[in-house]
Design a protein around this motif. Structure first.
Motif, short mmCIF file in Angstrom:
data_model
loop_
_atom_site.label_atom_id
_atom_site.label_comp_id
_atom_site.label_asym_id
_atom_site.label_seq_id
_atom_site.Cartn_x
_atom_site.Cartn_y
_atom_site.Cartn_z
N UNK A 1 66.45 7.22 -29.04
CA UNK A 1 67.05 6.29 -28.56
C UNK A 1 67.47 5.21 -29.76
N UNK A 2 66.07 4.92 -30.39
CA UNK A 2 66.33 3.94 -31.63
C UNK A 2 65.26 4.49 -32.63
N UNK A 3 65.63 4.38 -33.83
CA UNK A 3 64.83 5.04 -34.96
C UNK A 3 64.38 4.03 -35.91
N UNK A 4 63.40 3.89 -36.52
CA UNK A 4 62.59 3.15 -37.61
C UNK A 4 63.51 3.74 -39.00
N UNK A 5 63.84 2.84 -39.75
CA UNK A 5 64.54 3.15 -41.18
C UNK A 5 63.61 2.86 -42.16
N UNK A 6 62.48 3.73 -42.72
CA UNK A 6 61.59 3.11 -43.75
C UNK A 6 62.07 2.74 -45.00
N UNK A 7 63.22 3.09 -45.34
CA UNK A 7 63.65 3.10 -46.65
C UNK A 7 64.13 1.30 -46.79
N UNK A 8 64.43 0.57 -45.60
CA UNK A 8 64.80 -0.53 -45.69
C UNK A 8 63.67 -1.56 -45.63
N UNK B 1 52.92 -8.51 -37.68
CA UNK B 1 52.79 -8.78 -39.05
C UNK B 1 54.18 -9.68 -39.35
N UNK B 2 55.17 -9.35 -38.69
CA UNK B 2 56.16 -10.06 -38.92
C UNK B 2 56.73 -10.51 -37.58
N UNK B 3 57.87 -11.55 -37.68
CA UNK B 3 58.38 -12.06 -36.24
C UNK B 3 59.42 -10.98 -35.53
N UNK B 4 59.72 -10.00 -36.23
CA UNK B 4 60.84 -9.05 -35.79
C UNK B 4 60.11 -7.66 -36.14
N UNK B 5 60.36 -6.65 -35.31
CA UNK B 5 59.63 -5.33 -35.62
C UNK B 5 61.05 -4.38 -35.27
N UNK B 6 61.17 -2.94 -35.72
CA UNK B 6 62.03 -2.03 -35.25
C UNK B 6 61.16 -0.90 -34.73
N UNK B 7 61.03 -0.78 -33.18
CA UNK B 7 60.31 0.25 -32.87
C UNK B 7 61.20 1.47 -32.78
N UNK B 8 60.44 2.72 -32.93
CA UNK B 8 61.14 3.97 -32.71
C UNK B 8 60.91 4.29 -31.06
N UNK C 1 56.03 11.54 -31.73
CA UNK C 1 56.04 10.20 -32.51
C UNK C 1 56.31 10.58 -34.16
N UNK C 2 56.53 9.69 -34.73
CA UNK C 2 56.64 10.07 -36.20
C UNK C 2 56.07 8.97 -36.96
N UNK C 3 55.13 9.16 -37.70
CA UNK C 3 54.29 7.99 -38.58
C UNK C 3 55.02 7.14 -39.31
N UNK C 4 54.75 5.70 -39.10
CA UNK C 4 55.69 4.83 -40.00
C UNK C 4 54.78 4.51 -41.06
N UNK C 5 54.35 5.28 -41.92
CA UNK C 5 53.33 4.93 -42.98
C UNK C 5 54.01 5.55 -44.26
#
Length: 294
Positions: free
Chosen positions: A285-292, A192-199, A157-161
């Motif tokens: 399969x899917x990546x979280x893009x922190x810059x957004x 925290x939000x209605x939508x989330x982007x899982x890795x 996994x890759x920390x989303x911090x």
């Protein structure tokens, strides 16, 4: 998710998990789940190792709650239970099913956070779902999952911090993250939000693979080398779990500490291939893009 060349019923998953309040906190806001997603789901009792056949999905999950006292406990418990239900109902394409299950779980926690006294409630999520010869790995936040194979340990996994984003951008070195004043700031969390982007990633399993899932109460206190040493020495996954938690407590125990150790066995899995690196069997399969989100 299951290979047609190998029989899923010849594959077993043995897992054990421990969650501990630590030495400073009064409440434990971590939750873990080990569940066999049969038609009647079977969930493992705390601190006891269980063995499940991988012909049905086996779900391992760790969630670290936030929002203060009872709200954090509620959030993490909701996250793992909502994910269990969504994964148990999943059908068809497991890449897509994992993403949809995380999104459904997030929406359920977000809706619960709208209730009085639960504003700001949220939680991390790290999950590994083993089914047949593959596993799917899902991540939201900074709880972690590691793969142990052939004497090597790989963080899958890759920390989303915030500090991980700084490391990725080359702005700080990994060792600086341990002292950074914003090291606890997450870029996203469940609820925290209605939508989330899982890795989400898909892992090709090999015989005798082992997993460690943990909250940051463990990963902030033990290095990957520490974790590998404890799990390799065993002698059982129960003993490894107990030793991991004891070490984190011995180094301060300022946070709640949660660990799941699991191992996969059976003739239905191919042995590790000569020269094959663990990272080569992990497919995004899917990546979280922190810059957004920053």
């Amino acid at each position: 998710m299951t290979s047609t060349a190998l029989r899923a019923e010849d594959i077993t998953v043995r897992a054990c998990g421990i969650t501990d309040v630590g030495r400073v906190r009064k409440n434990n806001e971590d939750t873990l789940l080990i569940a066999h997603l049969t038609s009647v789901a079977k969930t493992a009792p705390p601190a006891q190792a269980v063995t499940f056949e991988a012909s049905y999905p086996v779900l391992l999950a760790v969630s670290d709650g936030m929002g203060g006292a009872a709200a954090g406990e509620v959030a993490s418990a909701l996250v793992v239970e909502a994910l269990r239900r969504a994964m148990a109902a999943a059908r068809g394409n497991w890449d897509e099913a994992t993403i949809v299950a995380v999104e459904k779980a997030n929406r359920e926690v977000w809706q619960a956070s709208q209730q009085p006294g639960r504003k700001g409630m949220g939680a991390t999520l790290t999950a590994v779902c083993v089914h047949g010869t593959e596993a799917h790995v899902a991540e939201v936040g900074d709880s972690r999952a590691y793969l142990i194979r052939n004497g090597q340990i790989l963080q899958i996994t890759h920390d989303q911090s915030f500090v991980q984003a700084l490391i990725d951008a080359g702005m700080i070195q990994p060792e600086e993250a341990e002292r950074h004043p914003m090291r606890s700031m997450l870029l996203q969390a469940m609820g925290l939000d209605p939508d989330v982007k899982a890795s989400v990633a898909r892992l090709d399993l090999r015989r005798d693979d082992r997993f460690l899932l943990c909250s940051d109460g463990l990963s902030n206190k033990l290095s990957a080398a520490d974790m590998l040493s404890v799990i390799e020495q065993g002698p059982t996954i129960e003993a490894a779990c107990e030793r991991l938690v004891a070490l984190a407590n011995g180094r301060g125990g300022e946070d709640n500490i949660t660990a799941i150790v699991a191992e996969v066995h059976g003739e239905g899995l191919t042995p590790p291939r000569r020269g094959e690196r663990p990272a080569q069997t992990l497919h995004t399969v899917a990546e979280f893009e922190p810059r957004k989100k920053m």
